[in-house]
Design a protein around this motif. Structure first.
Motif, mmCIF file in Angstrom:
data_model
loop_
_atom_site.group_PDB
_atom_site.id
_atom_site.type_symbol
_atom_site.label_atom_id
_atom_site.label_comp_id
_atom_site.label_asym_id
_atom_site.label_seq_id
_atom_site.Cartn_x
_atom_site.Cartn_y
_atom_site.Cartn_z
ATOM 1 N N ILE A 7 37.673 -23.742 2.928
ATOM 2 C CA ILE A 7 36.305 -23.861 2.423
ATOM 3 C C ILE A 7 36.285 -24.760 1.190
ATOM 4 O O ILE A 7 35.424 -25.631 1.059
ATOM 5 C CB ILE A 7 35.712 -22.477 2.106
ATOM 6 N N GLU A 11 35.797 -27.554 4.632
ATOM 7 C CA GLU A 11 35.624 -27.081 6.014
ATOM 8 C C GLU A 11 34.372 -26.214 6.080
ATOM 9 O O GLU A 11 34.181 -25.325 5.261
ATOM 10 C CB GLU A 11 36.834 -26.270 6.473
ATOM 11 N N ASP A 12 33.508 -26.491 7.063
ATOM 12 C CA ASP A 12 32.282 -25.706 7.169
ATOM 13 C C ASP A 12 32.019 -25.202 8.588
ATOM 14 O O ASP A 12 30.929 -24.729 8.884
ATOM 15 C CB ASP A 12 31.082 -26.501 6.656
ATOM 16 N N GLU A 37 28.938 -18.205 9.048
ATOM 17 C CA GLU A 37 27.825 -19.103 9.348
ATOM 18 C C GLU A 37 26.705 -18.915 8.328
ATOM 19 O O GLU A 37 26.160 -19.874 7.806
ATOM 20 C CB GLU A 37 27.303 -18.830 10.755
ATOM 21 N N ILE A 40 27.922 -20.283 4.809
ATOM 22 C CA ILE A 40 28.005 -21.748 4.716
ATOM 23 C C ILE A 40 26.618 -22.363 4.729
ATOM 24 O O ILE A 40 26.326 -23.267 3.952
ATOM 25 C CB ILE A 40 28.888 -22.304 5.842
ATOM 26 N N SER A 41 25.715 -21.874 5.584
ATOM 27 C CA SER A 41 24.389 -22.449 5.628
ATOM 28 C C SER A 41 23.628 -22.194 4.320
ATOM 29 O O SER A 41 22.824 -23.013 3.887
ATOM 30 C CB SER A 41 23.603 -21.926 6.823
ATOM 31 N N TYR A 43 24.885 -22.218 1.307
ATOM 32 C CA TYR A 43 25.342 -23.169 0.301
ATOM 33 C C TYR A 43 25.042 -24.617 0.655
ATOM 34 O O TYR A 43 25.121 -25.491 -0.188
ATOM 35 C CB TYR A 43 26.835 -22.987 0.016
ATOM 36 N N GLN A 44 24.678 -24.895 1.887
ATOM 37 C CA GLN A 44 24.361 -26.266 2.269
ATOM 38 C C GLN A 44 22.891 -26.607 2.034
ATOM 39 O O GLN A 44 22.516 -27.750 2.062
ATOM 40 C CB GLN A 44 24.706 -26.503 3.742
#
Length: 45
Positions: A7, A11-12, A37, A40-41, A43-44
């Motif tokens: 991470i 890597e996502d 999932e 990660i979403s 933080y994006q």
């Protein structure tokens, strides 16, 4: 530790990250993928 390093390196892909799980977490791989999932979403955005 492997997942955290991945991470940190950018890597996502939740499936790839869940594949790095060890021991007890391998039993709940589908749940781990969903959790990653969402993480990660978040933080994006």
């Amino acid at each position: 530790m492997l997942m955290l390093r991945a991470i940190a390196d950018g890597e996502d892909d939740p499936i790839k990250l869940a594949g790095m799980a060890r021991n007890i977490y391998k039993k709940n791989r589908a749940e781990l993928e969903l959790a990653l999932e969402g993480y990660i979403s978040f933080y994006q955005e």
